[in-house]
Design an enzyme around this catalytic site. Structure first.
Site, mmCIF file in Angstrom:
data_model
loop_
_atom_site.group_PDB
_atom_site.id
_atom_site.type_symbol
_atom_site.label_atom_id
_atom_site.label_comp_id
_atom_site.label_asym_id
_atom_site.label_seq_id
_atom_site.Cartn_x
_atom_site.Cartn_y
_atom_site.Cartn_z
ATOM 1 N N LYS A 26 0.837 -1.202 0.000
ATOM 2 C CA LYS A 26 0.000 0.000 0.000
ATOM 3 C C LYS A 26 0.873 1.253 0.000
ATOM 4 C CE LYS A 26 -3.731 -0.623 2.435
ATOM 5 N NZ LYS A 26 -4.313 -0.897 3.763
ATOM 6 N N ARG A 96 -3.352 3.052 8.521
ATOM 7 C CA ARG A 96 -3.625 1.890 7.671
ATOM 8 C C ARG A 96 -2.455 0.923 7.709
ATOM 9 N NH1 ARG A 96 -4.720 4.633 1.928
ATOM 10 N NH2 ARG A 96 -5.936 2.738 1.619
ATOM 11 N N GLY A 105 -6.810 -10.071 7.799
ATOM 12 C CA GLY A 105 -6.402 -10.655 9.072
ATOM 13 C C GLY A 105 -5.557 -9.690 9.863
ATOM 14 N N MET A 107 -4.738 -5.715 11.219
ATOM 15 C CA MET A 107 -5.598 -4.702 11.807
ATOM 16 C C MET A 107 -6.354 -3.951 10.729
ATOM 17 S SD MET A 107 -4.877 -1.185 13.750
ATOM 18 C CE MET A 107 -5.133 -0.310 12.224
ATOM 19 N N ARG A 352 -3.409 -1.402 -6.563
ATOM 20 C CA ARG A 352 -2.566 -2.593 -6.502
ATOM 21 C C ARG A 352 -2.961 -3.495 -7.660
ATOM 22 N NH1 ARG A 352 -5.465 -4.905 -1.134
ATOM 23 N NH2 ARG A 352 -7.543 -4.892 -1.989
ATOM 24 N N HIS A 468 -15.920 -8.980 1.494
ATOM 25 C CA HIS A 468 -14.841 -9.858 1.955
ATOM 26 C C HIS A 468 -14.969 -11.250 1.323
ATOM 27 C CE1 HIS A 468 -12.971 -12.748 4.775
ATOM 28 N NE2 HIS A 468 -12.025 -11.817 4.814
ATOM 29 N N ARG A 574 1.367 -47.782 -14.210
ATOM 30 C CA ARG A 574 1.574 -48.733 -13.108
ATOM 31 C C ARG A 574 0.788 -50.002 -13.412
ATOM 32 N NH1 ARG A 574 -0.461 -44.029 -11.220
ATOM 33 N NH2 ARG A 574 0.823 -42.681 -9.905
ATOM 34 N N ARG A 634 5.846 -49.484 -16.073
ATOM 35 C CA ARG A 634 6.602 -50.012 -14.933
ATOM 36 C C ARG A 634 6.137 -51.429 -14.625
ATOM 37 N NH1 ARG A 634 5.907 -47.221 -9.212
ATOM 38 N NH2 ARG A 634 3.929 -48.330 -9.300
ATOM 39 N N SER A 776 13.996 -42.620 -14.550
ATOM 40 C CA SER A 776 12.836 -41.823 -14.173
ATOM 41 C C SER A 776 12.861 -41.699 -12.659
ATOM 42 C CB SER A 776 11.555 -42.518 -14.641
ATOM 43 O OG SER A 776 10.447 -41.780 -14.211
ATOM 44 N N THR A 779 10.107 -39.791 -7.241
ATOM 45 C CA THR A 779 10.421 -38.932 -6.096
ATOM 46 C C THR A 779 9.539 -39.192 -4.889
ATOM 47 O OG1 THR A 779 9.127 -37.216 -7.196
ATOM 48 C CG2 THR A 779 11.522 -37.083 -7.396
ATOM 49 N N CYS A 843 8.683 -38.984 -12.348
ATOM 50 C CA CYS A 843 7.321 -39.492 -12.391
ATOM 51 C C CYS A 843 6.658 -39.480 -11.022
ATOM 52 C CB CYS A 843 7.291 -40.900 -12.984
ATOM 53 S SG CYS A 843 8.212 -42.089 -12.004
ATOM 54 N N TYR A 863 11.835 -34.431 -19.164
ATOM 55 C CA TYR A 863 10.383 -34.346 -19.042
ATOM 56 C C TYR A 863 9.950 -34.500 -17.591
ATOM 57 C CZ TYR A 863 10.210 -39.420 -18.480
ATOM 58 O OH TYR A 863 10.375 -40.687 -18.001
HETATM 59 P P1 ADP Z 1 -7.720 -2.340 3.447
HETATM 60 O O1 ADP Z 1 -6.306 -2.752 3.352
HETATM 61 O O2 ADP Z 1 -8.544 -3.196 4.309
HETATM 62 O O3 ADP Z 1 -8.311 -2.054 2.106
HETATM 63 P P2 ADP Z 1 -7.328 0.480 3.699
HETATM 64 O O4 ADP Z 1 -6.199 0.995 4.508
HETATM 65 O O5 ADP Z 1 -7.166 0.505 2.253
HETATM 66 O O6 ADP Z 1 -7.694 -0.938 4.239
HETATM 67 O O7 ADP Z 1 -8.584 1.323 4.104
HETATM 68 C C1 ADP Z 1 -9.866 0.941 3.775
HETATM 69 C C2 ADP Z 1 -10.649 2.112 3.288
HETATM 70 O O8 ADP Z 1 -10.599 3.182 4.202
HETATM 71 C C3 ADP Z 1 -10.136 2.709 2.004
HETATM 72 O O9 ADP Z 1 -10.586 2.024 0.900
HETATM 73 C C4 ADP Z 1 -10.732 4.095 2.072
HETATM 74 O O10 ADP Z 1 -12.039 4.070 1.586
HETATM 75 C C5 ADP Z 1 -10.717 4.385 3.527
HETATM 76 N N1 ADP Z 1 -9.585 5.257 3.812
HETATM 77 C C6 ADP Z 1 -8.320 4.916 4.152
HETATM 78 N N2 ADP Z 1 -7.557 5.999 4.294
HETATM 79 C C7 ADP Z 1 -8.343 7.059 4.029
HETATM 80 C C8 ADP Z 1 -8.124 8.466 3.981
HETATM 81 N N3 ADP Z 1 -6.942 8.989 4.227
HETATM 82 N N4 ADP Z 1 -9.160 9.248 3.674
HETATM 83 C C9 ADP Z 1 -10.378 8.707 3.404
HETATM 84 N N5 ADP Z 1 -10.645 7.408 3.419
HETATM 85 C C10 ADP Z 1 -9.635 6.581 3.727
HETATM 86 MG MG MG Z 2 -7.648 -0.884 0.844
#
Ligand code: ADP
Ligand code: MG
Ligand code: MG
Length: 890
Positions: A26, A96, A105, A107, A352, A468, A574, A634, A776, A779, A843, A863
């Protein structure tokens, strides 16, 4: 002095996308976007080294960190012209997490940090919107209390729901400034009740708390489980991003959303995403409100009422679309983007490389190569070889009768059948017990990862295409239907209902992630069609790879399947499987029970024609249309006692059919019993004791070969493989016997080689190669005998070894390159020194594992051989190995 903090914003940045290891994904991409001149709220990244140093020093931060964080804050203050903690002109930030690889998983993000009883007034005045200010404050209290202080967010949601009920409100949007202010008071009281102290008012205390929570979350259970499942080392650490807030909750001209530059499900080159007006952060993903579509076309396709972003905010949409184009051009891959609109101004919050289904990966790779955006080799490297598995499996038969129970969003394609379960723990337990399960939840969270792993498919009642459940399922390649809004789950009753219709736990349903439907019972499936992009990538892979791909198969069906998938020969047929069939077992048992050679030969004579037919059926498939593919066969491998009955009831029946007494049968079984059968009288050791068995098998092969050659005019290529050789002499004796039979029958095209599956064979490869046309590497046994580890029992304690860091991966899945790999390299070197024409292949199960295939490529094997459904994966993995070593050589 170590630089722990990297600033970004205002058209430049100290970091860039190449610094992912240090800044996390990020942070690196925020820096890159800032440098590209895209509108990114200013901020700073605390590096992954802060995290690793923190843990190395017993949870102590480096001494010189604080001043750098202060400088980072000053940087944000300067660019935003606001002051952190200032009552009149407050700066608010988000905190973030961001590891190298995206990691559910960890924070959750904390938004609106810096708000307190004073700054909220400043924010109200500055924005001229008191409702917005208190809405932000209550969001902050909820989030901070939940993720940093450990007060469950339900505490606050319950208060909000009660409040709404009392006032007769339906939606959050109906609450006014005063309402939110009242709620903020109640939230703070509730937090104090739970915590035993006041909700922190000092912004700097808040910030430190959030930073501690991110670094702390690196070692929480969820993150540890996720890392284990995804092979992410704990030593990577996470970064922390602190960034100025921008507000999507400032009224009707504000919004927040997520988008992909191409459809992550199909790979279609169309923008794809969701947004919510007057909302913040995770509202879109959380599935609290139903998001609106990004484009007009998408809205029309979905039959949505609410306007798309293209229609509701045409100017900002146009700017966003331009950004999609420039980001995709810059990163040269499909991007997954998070954005916010604050009073008509667009802000980019994340980009990303987007996760995608296997189908989308193929299409995007092929399309981008066709458009000249990437090369053919790059296209091949873009597709995860293992993910092809998703495409090789069945989908619902279009004509099959079906009974729809519920419908939702087609969140992740593919079809699956299983028993309904409602909790992730249950999913995992039942899966362990051998059941196929469908996980049905109201919504999923990172705590459900293990259940999602165990399930064949996932169904959720809430959430959109970027919920999610949807994102994680696509990543795992599992079918998913999300937002099936009519489903009501009753956990207490262990059932769900859809408009009165009840489905109980354990009932079978079929899920079709491609259409978003859930059906009662089992719906018939059909085999996938492997044309189009799939065929193109396979053709490119075949151009790029130098390794041959063969298959491990012995039934005509498997052989045909493998050939259809592109197998270039059989690497392991086999023969013992051919004896286990009911109709043959009798004769074979007669052979085992015979007390002398004559008796054995009489029994073998009855088996000969059957074996000949078996081989002929295989040769007919592999030698066809003027083309003859090699078949490595074999000779008998397992210990003979495996063929005798063990249960008392069976013993009597078998004795009756064979016309012997049960006592006789039992005493023979006792004679054959071994303490350590896998290290006992098996493989070529049987051929040495009972030459007539191997002679019969060789004769069957040669006769089948002649038969098929005369039928089709194509001569099958027979490679006869002797198992479990440990010394050259064994092979010399057995090869001489086979050559004699060959002469006798007048064999056409054959060679004799051996499996290398014992350490001694690898070490003595030089002498053995004098008698072998090919090696052959078996493994499976080689791993077993190198480690001195039983494959059948290792499962019980291997996980301990992985946890303790003694081994990284199950060596029966991914080749142990250091040990077993060393033996292979030794055998290759010593074998080819003596016989430069020695054909080399593998194999074992590892022949279908991409990491092991890479090793085989580098070790100079010709192979790999794998099970039929692994053949396409092996073709691509072999191409990737060739490309990777080409790149490494440059
Ligand atoms: P995750 O990795 O779970 O996607 P993020 O750090 O990307 O978490 O944050 C989730 C959401 O929080 C972002 O998609 C955005 O909508 C909001 N967010 C994060 N930082 C900011 C910011 N500086 N201003 C406004 N919204 C934010
Ligand atoms: Mg995000
Ligand atoms: Mg999140």
């Amino acid at each position: 002095m170590t630089q722990w903090v990297y600033a970004f914003g205002g058209g430049s940045a100290e970091g860039d996308t190449s610094m992912k290891n240090l800044l996390g994904g990020k942070g690196a991409n925020l820096a890159e976007m800032a440098s590209l001149g895209l509108p990114v709220p200013p901020g700073f990244t605390m590096t992954t080294e802060v995290c690793t140093t923190y843990y190395k020093n017993g949870e102590q931060y480096p001494d010189d960190l604080d001043p750098q964080v202060e400088a980072g804050l000053a940087h944000i203050e300067k660019l935003t012209d606001k002051v952190f903690g200032d009552a009149e002109n407050p700066l608010l930030v988000s905190v973030r997490s961001g590891a190298r690889a995206s990691m559910p998983g960890m924070m959750d993000t904390v938004l609106n940090l810096g708000l307190n009883d004073e700054t909220v007034e400043g924010l109200a005045k500055l924005s001229g919107d008191r409702r917005f200010a208190f809405d932000s404050y209550r969001r902050f209290i909820t989030m901070y209390a939940d993720v940093v202080l450990g007060v469950h967010h339900h505490t606050f949601e319950d208060i909000l729901e009660t409040f709404k009920d009392n006032r007769g409100y339906m939606l959050d949007t109906e609450l006014n400034a005063e309402d939110w202010e009242t709620l903020v008071g109640r939230f703070k009281d509730a937090a104090k009740r739970e915590l035993g102290y006041d909700f922190p008012q000092d912004p700097r205390v808040q910030l430190q708390g959030a930073i501690d929570a991110v670094f702390g979350s690196w070692m929480n259970d969820r993150a540890v489980v996720y890392r284990r499942l995804n092979d992410i080392p704990a030593a990577w650490g996470t970064a922390v991003n602190v960034q100025a807030m921008v507000f999507g909750n400032m009224g009707e001209t504000s919004a927040t959303g997520v988008a992909f530059t191409r459809d992550p499900s199909t790979g279609e080159n169309t923008y794809y995403g969701e947004f919510l007006i007057n909302a913040q952060g995770e509202d879109v993903v959380a599935g609290i409100r139903t998001p609106q579509t990004l484009t007009k076309v998408a809205r029309e396709n979905m039959g949505d009422e609410a306007p798309s972003m293209e229609e509701a905010m045409p100017d900002v949409y146009a700017q966003l679309a331009e950004t999609f184009v420039s980001l995709e051009a810059h990163y040269r891959d499909m991007q997954d983007i998070e954005f916010t609109v604050e009073r008509g101004k667009l802000w980019m919050l994340q980009t990303r490389t987007g996760k995608r289904t296997a189908r989308a990966a193929l299409k995007i790779a092929v399309d981008m190569a066709a458009a000249g955006q990437i090369s053919q080799d790059e296209a091949l490297m873009r597709v995860d070889a293992l993910s092809l598995d998703q495409l090789l499996h069945p989908t619902l038969s279009p004509d099959a009768p079906r009974d729809i129970i519920a419908s939702g969003l087609p969140a992740s394609p593919g079809a699956a059948i299983g028993e309904v379960v409602f909790t992730s723990d249950e999913a995992e337990a039942l899966k362990k017990a051998g059941h196929k399960v469908i996980l049905v939840r109201t919504e999923t969270s990172p705590e459900d990862i293990h259940g999602m792993h165990a399930a064949e498919a996932i169904v959720t009642a809430r959430g959109g295409m970027t919920s999610h459940a949807a994102v994680v399922a696509r990543g795992m390649g599992k079918p998913c239907v999300s937002g099936a809004g009519t489903i009501r789950i009753d956990l207490a009753a262990q059932e769900f209902s859809v408009m009165g219709r009840v489905v109980k736990k354990g009932e079978t349903v079929t899920v079709d992630g491609a259409t978003g439907h859930v059906f009662a019972g089992e719906v018939e499936m059909i085999q996938p069609e492997l044309s189009g992009d799939f065929a193109k990538i396979m053709a490119w892979a075949d151009e790029a790879r130098t390794l041959g791909i063969r298959t491990n198969a012995e039934t005509p069906l498997d052989v045909q399947t493998a050939k259809d998938f592109g197998a270039e020969g059989i690497g392991l047929c086999r023969t013992e499987h051919m004896f286990f069939e009911e109709s043959r077992l009798g004769n074979f048992r007669e052979m085992i029970l015979a007390t002398d050679k004559d008796g054995r030969e009489a029994a073998l004579a009855k088996i000969l024609p059957v074996q000949t037919d078996d081989f002929a059926a295989i040769f007919r498939i592999m030698a066809k249309d003027g083309q003859s593919l090699p078949c490595t066969i074999r000779l008998l491998d397992p210990p003979l006692h495996e063929f005798l009955p063990h249960e008392e009831a069976d013993i009597q029946t078998v004795a009756d059919t064979l016309g012997v007494s049960a006592r006789e049968l039992m005493s023979r079984a006792r004679e054959l019993a071994e303490t350590n059968p896998m290290l006992g009288h098996r493989g070529c050791r049987l051929g040495i004791s009972y030459p007539e068995i191997y002679e019969m098998q060789a004769r069957a092969i040669f006769e089948a070969q002649k038969q098929v050659a005369s039928e089709s005019g194509v001569t099958p290529i027979a490679e006869i493989m002797i198992p479990l050789v440990s010394s050259a002499k064994e092979l010399e004796i057995l090869k001489a016997a086979i050559d004699r039979i060959a002469q006798d029958v007048g064999a056409l095209d054959y060679s004799v080689g051996t499996m290398i599956e014992l350490p001694r064979a690898a070490l003595r490869a030089g002498d053995i190669a004098e008698h072998a046309a090919f090696f052959s590497f078996g493994t499976n046994d080689l791993t077993q005998t190198t480690f001195g580890l039983s494959r059948d029992d290792a499962g019980r304690f291997l996980p301990d070894y992985v946890r303790a860091g003694i081994i990284e991966k199950d060596p029966f899945v991914t080749l142990d390159q250091d040990g077993v790999g060393d033996l292979i390299s030794i055998a290759v070197e010593r074998g080819t020194a003596v016989n430069k024409d020695l054909k080399l292949g593998i194999c074992g199960e590892h022949g279908g594992d991409p990491a092991s295939i890479r090793f085989c490529h580098n070790a100079g094997l010709k192979y790999v051989s794998c099970s039929p459904y692994r053949v396409p994966i092996a073709r691509l993995a072999a191409a990737q190995a060739a490309i990777a070593s080409k790149i490494a050589a440059h």
